[in-house]
Design a protein around this motif. Structure first.
Motif, PDB file in Angstrom:
ATOM      1  N   CYS A 109      77.001-102.472 -70.508  1.00 19.43           N
ATOM      2  CA  CYS A 109      77.866-101.487 -69.844  1.00 19.43           C
ATOM      3  C   CYS A 109      77.098-100.232 -69.453  1.00 19.43           C
ATOM      4  CB  CYS A 109      79.059-101.161 -70.727  1.00 19.43           C
ATOM      5  SG  CYS A 109      80.184-102.574 -70.915  1.00 19.43           S
ATOM      6  N   HIS A 140      84.878-111.764 -62.899  1.00 21.96           N
ATOM      7  CA  HIS A 140      84.152-111.252 -64.062  1.00 21.96           C
ATOM      8  C   HIS A 140      82.972-112.139 -64.463  1.00 21.96           C
ATOM      9  CE1 HIS A 140      88.250-109.471 -64.484  1.00 21.96           C
ATOM     10  NE2 HIS A 140      87.478-108.408 -64.480  1.00 21.96           N
ATOM     11  N   TYR A 190      84.676 -95.184 -71.055  1.00 20.78           N
ATOM     12  CA  TYR A 190      84.065 -94.653 -69.842  1.00 20.78           C
ATOM     13  C   TYR A 190      84.560 -93.246 -69.542  1.00 20.78           C
ATOM     14  CZ  TYR A 190      82.825 -99.535 -69.029  1.00 20.78           C
ATOM     15  OH  TYR A 190      82.308-100.803 -69.144  1.00 20.78           O
ATOM     16  N   PRO A 207      85.911-102.625 -68.342  1.00 22.31           N
ATOM     17  CA  PRO A 207      84.970-103.727 -68.135  1.00 22.31           C
ATOM     18  C   PRO A 207      83.958-103.868 -69.273  1.00 22.31           C
ATOM     19  CG  PRO A 207      85.207-102.434 -66.132  1.00 22.31           C
ATOM     20  CD  PRO A 207      85.920-101.685 -67.222  1.00 22.31           C
ATOM     21  N   ARG A 236      75.333-101.072 -66.260  1.00 24.57           N
ATOM     22  CA  ARG A 236      76.201-101.361 -65.113  1.00 24.57           C
ATOM     23  C   ARG A 236      76.948-100.143 -64.592  1.00 24.57           C
ATOM     24  NH1 ARG A 236      80.008-105.369 -64.380  1.00 24.57           N
ATOM     25  NH2 ARG A 236      78.783-107.025 -63.477  1.00 24.57           N
ATOM     26  N   ASP A 237      77.256 -99.188 -65.440  1.00 29.64           N
ATOM     27  CA  ASP A 237      78.189 -98.121 -65.057  1.00 29.64           C
ATOM     28  C   ASP A 237      77.674 -96.782 -65.570  1.00 29.64           C
ATOM     29  OD1 ASP A 237      80.450 -96.341 -64.895  1.00 29.64           O
ATOM     30  OD2 ASP A 237      81.781 -98.080 -64.857  1.00 29.64           O
ATOM     31  N   ALA A 238      77.358 -95.881 -64.645  1.00 27.71           N
ATOM     32  CA  ALA A 238      76.862 -94.556 -65.016  1.00 27.71           C
ATOM     33  C   ALA A 238      77.899 -93.769 -65.803  1.00 27.71           C
ATOM     34  CB  ALA A 238      76.446 -93.787 -63.764  1.00 27.71           C
ATOM     35  N   GLY A 239      79.155 -94.168 -65.714  1.00 27.96           N
ATOM     36  CA  GLY A 239      80.214 -93.483 -66.438  1.00 27.96           C
ATOM     37  C   GLY A 239      80.435 -94.001 -67.856  1.00 27.96           C
ATOM     38  N   TYR A 240      79.587 -94.928 -68.297  1.00 25.32           N
ATOM     39  CA  TYR A 240      79.730 -95.455 -69.654  1.00 25.32           C
ATOM     40  C   TYR A 240      79.522 -94.337 -70.673  1.00 25.32           C
ATOM     41  CZ  TYR A 240      78.625 -97.772 -74.005  1.00 25.32           C
ATOM     42  OH  TYR A 240      78.616 -98.134 -75.319  1.00 25.32           O
ATOM     43  N   TRP A 273      85.268 -92.201 -66.682  1.00 23.55           N
ATOM     44  CA  TRP A 273      86.255 -92.255 -65.595  1.00 23.55           C
ATOM     45  C   TRP A 273      87.665 -92.618 -66.076  1.00 23.55           C
ATOM     46  CZ3 TRP A 273      87.898 -97.144 -65.969  1.00 23.55           C
ATOM     47  CH2 TRP A 273      86.987 -98.162 -66.263  1.00 23.55           C
TER      48      TRP A 273
END
Length: 160
Positions: A79, A140, A109, A38, A82-86, A111
């Motif tokens: 990113c 999206h 990421y 993403p 939005r995403d802690a896994g970035y 993940w």
């Protein structure tokens, strides 16, 4: 009228490329057709017929690279929020398949599969490019809006 994918640069110049997030100085910021990672975006040249960075005069190359940096910064900022896994952003100018100058901006990421997370994104299987589940779509729209807003903010633009 031909499909916008046939000539993405001309379609962007004509206002027919639906992936355009913003027009920059030397490039268009566009969101990727696929979103299995993403935020995948690109900087797309504004000069029709240019298929490699070295086709541009030096000043235009520097401007294109500055726009690529702006897109990469926007992707990174959005990113990461939005995403802690970035993890990071990867920037690539390849040109092996599409004969127009463009720079890929890939968010990466934690993940992602262990076998791929530290490798080039091109090692993902071809089904990632073709799977309808990864295709850019209305789901999206919030991400696209965030990317466009971040690009505007980085350029110092204000939105009413």
């Amino acid at each position: 009228m031909t499909d916008w994918r046939t000539d993405r640069v001309r379609a962007a110049l004509d206002g027919r490329n639906p992936t355009v997030l913003a027009e920059l100085d030397a490039a268009f910021a566009v969101v990727g057709d696929v979103q299995w990672l993403p935020g995948y975006s690109l900087a797309l040249t504004k000069v029709p017929g240019v298929d490699r960075l070295s086709d541009l005069p030096r000043a235009d190359r520097v401007a294109f690279l500055a726009d690529t940096d702006l897109v990469a910064t926007a992707v990174e900022n959005v990113c990461a929020r939005r995403d802690a896994g970035y993890r990071r952003v990867n920037v690539e100018i390849l040109g092996n398949a599409d004969a127009f100058l463009h720079a890929h901006v890939w968010p990466r990421y934690d993940w992602e599969p262990e076998a791929l997370v530290r490798k080039p994104v091109w090692l993902y299987t071809p089904d990632h490019w073709r799977d309808p589940a990864h295709a850019l779509g209305p789901q999206h729209d919030p991400l696209r809006a965030e990317l466009a807003a971040e690009i505007g903010a980085l350029r110092g633009e204000t939105r009413a």
